[in-house]
Write an enzyme that holds these catalytic residues in place. Structure first.
Site, PDB file in Angstrom:
ATOM      1  N   HIS A 114      -4.067  -9.112  -4.177  1.00 56.63           N
ATOM      2  CA  HIS A 114      -4.524  -9.767  -5.591  1.00 56.63           C
ATOM      3  C   HIS A 114      -5.626 -10.707  -4.942  1.00 56.63           C
ATOM      4  CE1 HIS A 114      -4.399 -10.294  -9.603  1.00 56.63           C
ATOM      5  NE2 HIS A 114      -2.941 -10.144  -9.784  1.00 56.63           N
ATOM      6  N   ASP A 330      -4.254  11.569 -11.371  1.00 61.49           N
ATOM      7  CA  ASP A 330      -4.005  12.989 -10.760  1.00 61.49           C
ATOM      8  C   ASP A 330      -4.860  13.009  -9.663  1.00 61.49           C
ATOM      9  OD1 ASP A 330      -3.831  15.578 -10.473  1.00 61.49           O
ATOM     10  OD2 ASP A 330      -4.260  16.318 -12.288  1.00 61.49           O
TER      11      ASP A 330
END
Length: 391
Positions: A114, A330
């Site tokens: 982060h 995917d």
């Protein structure tokens, strides 16, 4: 930000472990050319030093079935699918581990710092990697690295970026709210609709208000009357800049909206929704302009960091990944059947993630163990949890 994408076994057994490895590793190398700062190392928590060092890529064999891993996941368990513990990542920006289950299922795990980017940039990188693994035709939209021009670097002396990090006695629980529970929460907090806010609360607003209120009720005997209890929500700044920024602007283009809920002592209840909405609304174009122009925001962060360190401010933070296209990732292995997170090293943090069906929410709640012991026994809270907390 730890995330694991659990992909089902290939029913036709088209891909061996070698095939999958030969698909993912070159794709990762290719995508790093576009996201080149991620191949560098974080220096002094202030900048990324780019020397094309690359990033860790690890493969592991899991003795067990994928179905066992996702049936009733305990938050601390997914950490074995990550290449490092969160507090061991240090100067790395990203680390990847691909987990091969005995059944043929695959868990693709990413640790993303982060320090270098927010959730939107994380998802952009993730889905770019997935798209490249599916079809390496170069058709993805690359990131734009202009955040330093938009928000010039400041002198960070005196700011403690690790404030709130706890390495011991922190517990993470995963609670699931199905569609009917989410609808009930939205109906519950519709009573707070005012002339200023005519719309019903979103599911994230309602769930945040509910979780924080039940937390405060659970710890009421330990509440310090001299401390300020605040609610924080991560807010994406890109659409709030004039003119709005593209989603592909890479970096931490977000800030925290900070609300101080009103307490009605005679009712032992809290009005958190209205202050929370007000705080989020104030993160607007004027706010961003002031953020760009001076040091007021940084000075505020330094003062707040000091207040949290001394115990004068008790923060409770929410971040939502709901409606992010996590289940569209995917990697050429089929869309994931479940996306899981893991234990964080920050206390009083809740991460919302869509359920796999898309109509419910998972709340990954990180609290100190003594607070969690009280929180997870709250009857009103448990009445809306559709699956039991994990031990």
């Amino acid at each position: 930000m730890p995330m694991t994408f659990f992909c089902p076994p290939d029913p036709d057994s088209r891909f061996s472990h070698t095939d999958i490895s030969n698909k993912l590793k070159p794709s990762l190398s290719e995508i790093l050319v576009r996201f080149y700062p991620l191949a560098g190392r974080v220096k002094d928590d202030f900048y990324v030093h780019c020397k094309d060092e690359g990033l860790p890529y690890i493969e592991a064999r899991v003795k067990g079935q994928l179905s066992e891993a996702i049936r009733d996941p305990v938050p601390k368990e997914p950490h074995k699918f990550y290449p490092y513990q969160l507090d061991d990542v240090k100067c790395l920006t990203v680390a990847v581990q691909v987990n091969f289950f005995d059944c043929g299922g695959v868990g693709v795990s990413l640790l993303f710092s982060h320090k270098v980017a927010d959730a939107l940039s994380y998802v952009h990188f993730l889905n770019s990697l997935a798209a490249t693994a599916r079809s390496r035709d170069g058709s993805i939209v690359g990131p734009q690295f202009v955040s330093a021009a938009l928000f010039p670097p400041k002198n960070m002396a005196g700011f403690k970026s690790g404030t709130g990090i706890v390495k011991e006695n922190i517990v993470t629980r995963r609670f699931v709210f199905n569609a009917s529970a989410v609808a009930a929460l939205q109906a519950k907090y519709s009573d707070f609709i005012t002339e200023e806010y005519l719309r019903s609360p979103t599911r994230v607003e309602a769930s945040s208000a509910f979780l924080w209120t039940r937390y405060m009720v659970a710890i009421k005997e330990d509440v310090n009357p001299n401390s300020m209890y605040t609610v924080l929500h991560a807010v994406n700044l890109r659409p709030r800049v004039d003119p709005p920024l593209l989603d592909y602007i890479f970096g931490n283009i977000s800030r925290l909206a900070i609300a101080v809920p009103c307490r009605y002592s005679e009712k032992e209840s809290y009005d958190v929704l209205s202050p929370m909405r007000d705080a989020i609304r104030k993160v607007n174009g004027d706010y961003v302009t002031k953020l760009q122009e001076g040091n007021r925001h940084l000075d505020f962060l330094k003062n707040r960091s000091e207040g949290v360190s001394k115990g004068g401010v008790v923060s409770f933070s929410f971040t939502s990944l709901c409606r992010f296209p996590l289940y569209e990732a995917d990697f050429g292995l089929g869309k994931p059947i479940w996306v899981g997170s893991g234990c964080l090293t920050f206390k009083n943090v809740v991460v919302f993630i869509d359920t796999s069906s898309g109509d419910g929410m998972e709340a990954w709640v990180n609290l100190m163990d003594a607070d969690m012991a009280k929180f997870e026994k709250d009857k009103e809270f448990l009445s809306l949890v559709s699956s039991p907390p994990n031990a």
